[in-house]
Every structure is written in structure tokens, then in C-alpha cells.
Motif scaffolding. Structure first.
Motif, PDB file in Angstrom:
ATOM      1  N   ALA A 394      52.439   5.746 -47.239  1.00 56.04           N
ATOM      2  CA  ALA A 394      52.666   4.769 -48.251  1.00 56.04           C
ATOM      3  C   ALA A 394      53.678   5.214 -49.059  1.00 56.04           C
ATOM      4  O   ALA A 394      54.162   6.699 -48.885  1.00 56.04           O
ATOM      5  CB  ALA A 394      51.257   4.598 -49.085  1.00 56.04           C
ATOM      6  N   CYS A 415      52.592   0.207 -47.656  1.00 56.78           N
ATOM      7  CA  CYS A 415      51.320   1.080 -47.638  1.00 56.78           C
ATOM      8  C   CYS A 415      50.609   0.395 -46.275  1.00 56.78           C
ATOM      9  O   CYS A 415      50.495  -0.761 -45.965  1.00 56.78           O
ATOM     10  CB  CYS A 415      50.450   0.933 -48.705  1.00 56.78           C
ATOM     11  N   ASN A 420      50.223  -4.504 -50.185  1.00 51.53           N
ATOM     12  CA  ASN A 420      51.456  -4.247 -50.866  1.00 51.53           C
ATOM     13  C   ASN A 420      51.593  -4.981 -52.377  1.00 51.53           C
ATOM     14  O   ASN A 420      50.457  -5.597 -52.765  1.00 51.53           O
ATOM     15  CB  ASN A 420      52.716  -4.282 -50.262  1.00 51.53           C
TER      16      ASN A 420
END
Length: 460
Positions: A394, A415, A420
Motif C-alpha cells: 500500500a 492498496c 482505494n
């Protein structure tokens, strides 16, 4: 440990996986507390081993039965039934049996060296040895058992640990899952250290262990002041005016005294001074692994829930310098590949220890100090070390502090374990050395930041 359990695992392993016998006999001379059937089988096993090599597992079992018949022919039907029952069982597995045998061997050795060790002490030492072996040993991989422990070892708990930290809880709903590496890119003077110490405080208050490594600042002065300020909830100026603890107000000293045991238990802290000592951390991930092993496993402590590296480039540059002293010159492509390997080792260490890693990184020099659209900025644009981009699970990017409002914008760029599109706002409070999250409904303050983020009022 129940000796009967050990003896059964010895016999199961000898009968089902006789190829493991040389390893077993190096660890355990003979099984403890055997009943008559187990005893005659084990004597036959030892005799079959002494007779030399065997071509197949079945050939070994046939040879063993010959020794049973020679010792006591009347026991052959009973032993045959016992052996066939064992061969028909799926559990315990090979790895389970070997684990129990190794544990018994180590426990016996510890007890002989330190007879006064309690069961709890032995358990802690066994856990430390197991983790140290996993960190350092080169072993043959074993297939994944998808169905062991009712799936407990396979299922990643979606109910993550809330930290009380605005960024961790906002972006990830708490601490990232075990074994994840999170990259946080912040501009120069953008609050890396400020955020690190604030996050450490939030985790310590939750009873979680933190290993914080600051490669830029020595502890004396500003960095220590920030830690004391977070511990006591006081302004930085209280500590900037003090030469020793007795110089701060009595009520602040009382809070410091109250908080001290908690911080000493849960917070390990290395500054640039300690990390700059000759020979300190020259081997990248290997050095970091040895440090964690020394500070936690060797002392019987629970490994940290979070390892904070502030910042990665310093550790990486040391490793590159060390490699160049040992080897030929490396191209840029070689270095990127090597960095990816090193970062993957760091992630693997986190997986083994049950930890996570937060890597703080400075915004690329070409962007730092300029006005940019955070919505269009990605990890690929912002981070200097390209290996981080490939390995990080991430990435969070933040802006510089707005000169008028002191607001900083944060964006979850990518991520792999959560959706996201998270955006957050916080005000950098220099007096208290902390980020103060801004209410997402406060549209006026959001507009003052002067940076456009679509959906800025929607924090996820």
C-alpha cells in the motif's frame, strides 16, 4: 510435554516416514515411557536401522517385522494390526510429528542446562528458538496445508486492530494485516518524524509493541522532545525549555512517571546516533533481521506489532555501499532488482514475526517544494527508490503543509488488501508536534488547502 505424545510421534514417523529416522535419532536417543507394544516396535525399528540402508519405506517395515518375529513371534499379529492402523491414519501429519519431536529434544536440552526453568520459561525459549530458526535457517519448503487448524492459519482476519490513529484507521481500518509493507511518501519537512512518534504513541496506548528507527535525527534534542511531548500530551516548548526532567512542571513529571512503564515496555527506539555506529546495519534486511532477533527473540519479548523505518533510503544506501565494497560495480538495473529482493526479505521477516512494516520515504526532489495535484500524483511519480514501488502493499502520499492554514492532504494511492480512493485531511500543529485530523464535513477548511481532490469531503 506429555512423554506418551512424544513416543507416539516417534513411532508414527518411524513407520510412515522412515526417511526421517536419521534426523530423529540425532535429536532423541529413545522414546520415553513406552508400553510393551511400543517398546518392541521401537527395538525392531532400531535393529532395522542398524542393519543398513533400505530401498523403500515398505522394505524398511518388512525388515522391522522380521525383528519383531525374531524377538517374540506371538506379538507379530498385534504389531501388524498396530502398524496397519498407523499407516491408515491421516493425522498426525509428518510436520506435526517432527515439530513435537524437535520441541521435546530442545526442551530436554534446556532442562538439562537449567533444571530450575519453569514450564513457562521453557515455552518462551522454545518460541524464541522457533522464530529465530525461521528467520535465519535455510530449509526445504513444505507444501501448504490449507485445512490445518480449522483454517486458522489461512484466513486473514478482516476485523483488523484499530489504532486510534487517524491515518491508519482511516486508510486501512486499523493496522494493516500481518506481513504487509506500507509505503508512506511525505515531502521534506512534511512531518515524517512528527507522524511516526504520534503513531507510536497511539499504538503504545493500545498496548502494542513498536520498533521505531530514525536514520536522520539523533535522539538528543528535538526527537526526544517530541517523544516526551507525546507521552505527556504537553506542548513541545515545555521540553525545549528544560535541561532535565526536574525543570518541567511537577504535574507534567507526574504524567511522565505514570506513562514511563508503558513506553519502556512497548516502545523500542533507535536514533541516527545509534544507527550510525561503526558496523551498524551494513547488510540491509539481514542486519535488520539480526537486530530484531537480538532485541526481541533473544530476550523472550513479543515481536513488535509495527516496525517503523524512518527512512528507508538511509538503510538502503548503507547496504549498497557495503555491497560495492565486496563486489564489482552494479548497474542501476542491478540495484533495483537487489532492492526488491531486500524489501521482500523485510516483508518475509514481518510475516514470520507476526509484524508489519511502515516505510517512510521522502518525496522525490524534483517534486518537493513545488505545487502539485495530489489527485494525479502516484507512488511511481513520488518515490525515489523504485524497489519500494514494486514491493509495497500500500502507498500513502501527502502534500506539503499549506502556508496559511497548516493543512496537509493525504491520499491512499494503492492498496492490495483494501479498496482505494481514501482521502484525508489533517492540520499540522507544530506547538504540540502532532497532526490533528480535520472533520471531513468542514468544507471551508478543506477549500483553504488550495489543493483539489475530487470527493475530498468523502473520507472513505
Amino acid at each position: 510435554m506429555d512423554p506418551h505424545q512424544v513416543s507416539l510421534c516417534l513411532l508414527h514417523t518411524a513407520l510412515k516416514w522412515p526417511r526421517r529416522l536419521p534426523e530423529i535419532l540425532e535429536m532423541v536417543a529413545c522414546p520415553p515411557v513406552l508400553d510393551p507394544i511400543h517398546a518392541i516396535i521401537w527395538r525392531a525399528v532400531l535393529a532395522a536401522v542398524d542393519a543398513g540402508k533400505w530401498e523403500t519405506d515398505q522394505a524398511f517395515r518388512d525388515r522391522m517385522m522380521l525383528y519383531v518375529a525374531a524377538e517374540q513371534a506371538s506379538m507379530v499379529p498385534t504389531v501388524e494390526f498396530w502398524v496397519n492402523t498407523v499407516l491408515a491414519q491421516v493425522e498426525p501429519s509428518e510436520s506435526c510429528c517432527m515439530s513435537i519431536i524437535r520441541r521435546y529434544s530442545i526442551q530436554t536440552s534446556l532442562s538439562s542446562v537449567s533444571p530450575d526453568m519453569s514450564e513457562a520459561d521453557i515455552d518462551r525459549e522454545l518460541a524464541r528458538i522457533a522464530q529465530a530458526n525461521r528467520l535465519g535457517a535455510e530449509t526445504h519448503p513444505t507444501p501448504v496445508d490449507l485445512f490445518s487448524s480449522d483454517g486458522e492459519n489461512m484466513l486473514e482476519n478482516q476485523q483488523q486492530i484499530l489504532t486510534g490513529n487517524f491515518l491508519m484507521d482511516g486508510a486501512f481500518n486499523g493496522l494493516p494485516p500481518i506481513g504487509r509493507l506500507v509505503l508512506q511518501v511525505m515531502p521534506t519537512k512534511g512531518g515524517k518524524t512528527l507522524y511516526s512518534v504520534q503513531l507510536a504513541k497511539d499504538l503504545v496506548n493500545k498496548g502494542l509493541d513498536v520498533l521505531y528507527m530514525n536514520f536522520e535525527q539523533e535522539a538528543r534534542g528535538d526527537l526526544a522532545n517530541r517523544v516526551y511531548s507525546q507521552m505527556t500530551g504537553t506542548k513541545l516548548e515545555v521540553w525545549e525549555r528544560a535541561a532535565r526532567f526536574t525543570d518541567v512542571p511537577e504535574d507534567v513529571r507526574a504524567v511522565l512517571l505514570q506513562e514511563r512503564p508503558k513506553w519502556e515496555k512497548h516502545f523500542k527506539f533507535f536514533s541516527a546516533s545509534e544507527l550510525a555506529e561503526e558496523g551498524s546495519l551494513p547488510d540491509g534486511a539481514e542486519s535488520l533481521k539480526k537486530l530484531v532477533e537480538h532485541e526481541y527473540l533473544d530476550k523472550g519479548l513479543t515481536p513488535p506489532a509495527l516496525i517503523i523505518l524512518d527512512w528507508w533510503k538511509e538503510l538502503w544506501d548503507r547496504f549498497v555501499a557495503s555491497m560495492r565494497r565486496k563486489h564489482r560495480a552494479m548497474s542501476e538495473g542491478d540495484l533495483i532488482g537487489l532492492e526488491i529482493i531486500e524489501l521482500k526479505k523485510v516483508k518475509l521477516m514481518g510475516q514470520i514475526l507476526g509484524s508489519r512494516v511502515l516505510v517512510l520515504h521522502q518525496l522525490r526532489a524534483a517534486i518537493a517544494g513545488t505545487s502539485f495535484n495530489l489527485d494525479r500524483l502516484s507512488m511511481e511519480d513520488s518515490a525515489t527508490n523504485k524497489g519500494l514501488i514494486w514491493v509495497a502493499d500500500a502507498g500513502i502520499i501527502s502534500t506539503t503543509k499549506h502556508p496559511t492554514t497548516g493543512l496537509v492532504a493525504f491520499k491512499l494511492d494503492r492498496c492490495r488488501f483494501k479498496g482505494n480512493n481514501w482521502h484525508g485531511w489533517a492540520k499540522m500543529d507544530g506547538a504540540k508536534g502532532t497532526f490533528v485530523p480535520i472533520d471531513p464535513q468542514d468544507e471551508v477548511q478543506s477549500q483553504y488547502a488550495g489543493i483539489h481532490i475530487p470527493g475530498a469531503l468523502n473520507f472513505g
